[in-house]
Motif scaffolding. Structure first.
Motif, PDB file in Angstrom:
ATOM      1  N   LYS A   4       0.847  -1.195   0.000  1.00 32.56           N
ATOM      2  CA  LYS A   4       0.000   0.000   0.000  1.00 32.56           C
ATOM      3  C   LYS A   4       0.881   1.243   0.000  1.00 32.56           C
ATOM      4  O   LYS A   4       1.840   1.333   0.764  1.00 32.56           O
ATOM      5  CB  LYS A   4      -0.907   0.016   1.232  1.00 32.56           C
ATOM      6  N   GLU A  38      -0.037   6.943   8.874  1.00 34.13           N
ATOM      7  CA  GLU A  38       1.325   6.903   9.438  1.00 34.13           C
ATOM      8  C   GLU A  38       2.017   8.243   9.181  1.00 34.13           C
ATOM      9  O   GLU A  38       3.149   8.308   8.718  1.00 34.13           O
ATOM     10  CB  GLU A  38       2.126   5.766   8.773  1.00 34.13           C
ATOM     11  N   LYS A  49       3.417   0.462   3.122  1.00 34.04           N
ATOM     12  CA  LYS A  49       2.971  -0.557   4.065  1.00 34.04           C
ATOM     13  C   LYS A  49       2.882  -1.870   3.303  1.00 34.04           C
ATOM     14  O   LYS A  49       2.231  -1.962   2.266  1.00 34.04           O
ATOM     15  CB  LYS A  49       1.609  -0.184   4.647  1.00 34.04           C
ATOM     16  N   LYS A  52      -0.378  -6.218   6.313  1.00 35.13           N
ATOM     17  CA  LYS A  52      -1.251  -5.454   7.207  1.00 35.13           C
ATOM     18  C   LYS A  52      -0.490  -4.586   8.197  1.00 35.13           C
ATOM     19  O   LYS A  52      -1.010  -3.571   8.661  1.00 35.13           O
ATOM     20  CB  LYS A  52      -2.178  -6.408   7.966  1.00 35.13           C
ATOM     21  N   THR A  53       0.733  -4.981   8.550  1.00 37.86           N
ATOM     22  CA  THR A  53       1.423  -4.265   9.629  1.00 37.86           C
ATOM     23  C   THR A  53       2.847  -3.823   9.317  1.00 37.86           C
ATOM     24  O   THR A  53       3.351  -2.920   9.972  1.00 37.86           O
ATOM     25  CB  THR A  53       1.488  -5.139  10.893  1.00 37.86           C
ATOM     26  N   ASN A  54       3.524  -4.436   8.363  1.00 36.61           N
ATOM     27  CA  ASN A  54       4.937  -4.158   8.108  1.00 36.61           C
ATOM     28  C   ASN A  54       5.101  -2.845   7.354  1.00 36.61           C
ATOM     29  O   ASN A  54       4.635  -2.708   6.230  1.00 36.61           O
ATOM     30  CB  ASN A  54       5.546  -5.323   7.316  1.00 36.61           C
ATOM     31  N   ILE A  55       5.789  -1.882   7.960  1.00 36.74           N
ATOM     32  CA  ILE A  55       6.036  -0.595   7.322  1.00 36.74           C
ATOM     33  C   ILE A  55       7.501  -0.535   6.916  1.00 36.74           C
ATOM     34  O   ILE A  55       8.392  -0.815   7.715  1.00 36.74           O
ATOM     35  CB  ILE A  55       5.698   0.567   8.277  1.00 36.74           C
TER      36      ILE A  55
END
Length: 73
Positions: A4, A38, A49, A52-55
């Motif tokens: 994303k 963010e 991103k 779902k959570t890894n940036i």
């Protein structure tokens, strides 16, 4: 895998990463969102991103591209 991209981050250089990754990896889902929520990271450096959570953040678009290539394998 889904990546994303924050549209507000495009001005820092992530737009070129989006275009390149979309061409190079058409089998991966690439989504543009107006805001990923963010803002503290997004306003200072290139970021995406993954999942779902890894940036993933980097100081420049080139470094972000390299980070994503390493992540993909």
């Amino acid at each position: 895998m889904k990546i994303k991209y924050c549209c507000r981050n495009f001005k820092l250089g992530s737009k070129s990463v989006y275009k390149t990754m979309k061409k190079q990896f058409p089998d991966i889902k690439h989504k543009k969102k107006e805001c990923l929520g963010e803002c503290k990271l997004c306003s200072k450096q290139c970021m995406v991103k993954v999942g779902k959570t890894n940036i993933v953040c980097a100081a420049s678009a080139d470094k972000l591209y390299e980070e994503l290539l390493d992540l993909i394998g």
